[in-house]
Every structure is written in structure tokens, then in C-alpha cells.
Design a protein around this motif. Structure first.
Motif, PDB file in Angstrom:
ATOM      1  N   PRO A  94       0.867  -1.030   0.016  1.00 38.59           N
ATOM      2  CA  PRO A  94      -0.234   0.132  -0.024  1.00 38.59           C
ATOM      3  C   PRO A  94       0.804   1.123  -0.129  1.00 38.59           C
ATOM      4  O   PRO A  94       2.035   1.159   0.659  1.00 38.59           O
ATOM      5  CB  PRO A  94      -0.491  -0.036   1.133  1.00 38.59           C
ATOM      6  CG  PRO A  94      -0.418  -0.971   2.095  1.00 38.59           C
ATOM      7  CD  PRO A  94       1.062  -2.071   0.943  1.00 38.59           C
ATOM      8  N   PRO A  95      -0.076   2.393  -0.256  1.00 32.87           N
ATOM      9  CA  PRO A  95       1.027   3.679  -0.109  1.00 32.87           C
ATOM     10  C   PRO A  95       1.314   4.007   1.267  1.00 32.87           C
ATOM     11  O   PRO A  95       0.461   3.852   1.491  1.00 32.87           O
ATOM     12  CB  PRO A  95       0.216   4.757  -1.570  1.00 32.87           C
ATOM     13  CG  PRO A  95      -0.685   4.184  -1.963  1.00 32.87           C
ATOM     14  CD  PRO A  95      -1.008   2.435  -1.039  1.00 32.87           C
ATOM     15  N   SER A  96       2.472   4.717   0.927  1.00 40.31           N
ATOM     16  CA  SER A  96       2.361   5.417   2.379  1.00 40.31           C
ATOM     17  C   SER A  96       1.454   6.714   2.463  1.00 40.31           C
ATOM     18  O   SER A  96       1.094   7.117   1.326  1.00 40.31           O
ATOM     19  CB  SER A  96       4.160   5.593   2.508  1.00 40.31           C
ATOM     20  OG  SER A  96       4.684   4.364   2.398  1.00 40.31           O
TER      21      SER A  96
END
Length: 98
Positions: A94-96
Motif C-alpha cells: 500500500p502507498p505510504s
């Protein structure tokens, strides 16, 4: 859903000389009067003094479909393309948060 059993199966290629026929009309000068070279690629099922048999498809029931037999006397060359292996599934990161 069942997984197709591919463990131990190999993909091979064979260059071979094929007899041929045609129902089309040709001028005498257009006639191909010799075997035609082909390369066939498939899942190797059997390779012995009689010839090579390949399949195009393998089923989840471990049965094969679309087989092709090539007589040994027609084979020019064979080479291993490689084992059948499954791709590793990519892990979704998942994107930060910003």
C-alpha cells in the motif's frame, strides 16, 4: 478452483520436415516439391526412437489436449525451451501516507 498440475512438465521445440498437400490450383512452376520445415513448440509428453509427442494444453484433471506426433525420421533438431513454472505473485504494497 483447482490448480492445473504443471510440476515436472517441460516446454520443448522441434524443427522438422513435414510432408504437405494442397487442394488449391497451382502452375507447375509454383509447386513446392520438397518437405517444408516447421518448428513446433509444446509440452513434451514422449520422446523415444519412434518420435516426439507434444501437447498444446494440460487440464486440471492432468489430461492433455491437442497432441502432435512427429516421426523421428522427420526431425531436424530439438531444444528445450524450459520448465513450466508459475509466476510469483507480486505483493501489493500500500502507498505510504503523506
Amino acid at each position: 478452483m483447482a490448480e492445473v498440475p504443471i510440476k515436472g512438465l517441460q516446454l520443448w521445440a522441434t524443427e522438422w520436415l513435414d510432408a504437405h498437400s494442397s487442394s488449391l490450383e497451382y502452375e507447375r512452376s509454383e509447386i513446392i516439391h520438397r518437405p517444408i520445415k516447421y518448428v513446433t513448440v509444446g509440452i513434451l509428453l514422449k520422446d523415444d526412437d519412434t518420435g516426439i509427442t507434444y501437447a498444446s494444453d494440460v487440464c486440471e484433471t492432468n489430461t492433455f489436449r491437442s497432441t502432435n506426433f512427429i516421426p523421428r525420421s522427420m526431425i531436424v533438431d530439438t531444444w528445450k525451451v524450459g520448465p513450466l513454472t508459475r509466476r510469483r505473485k507480486k505483493v501489493q504494497v500500500p502507498p505510504s501516507p503523506p
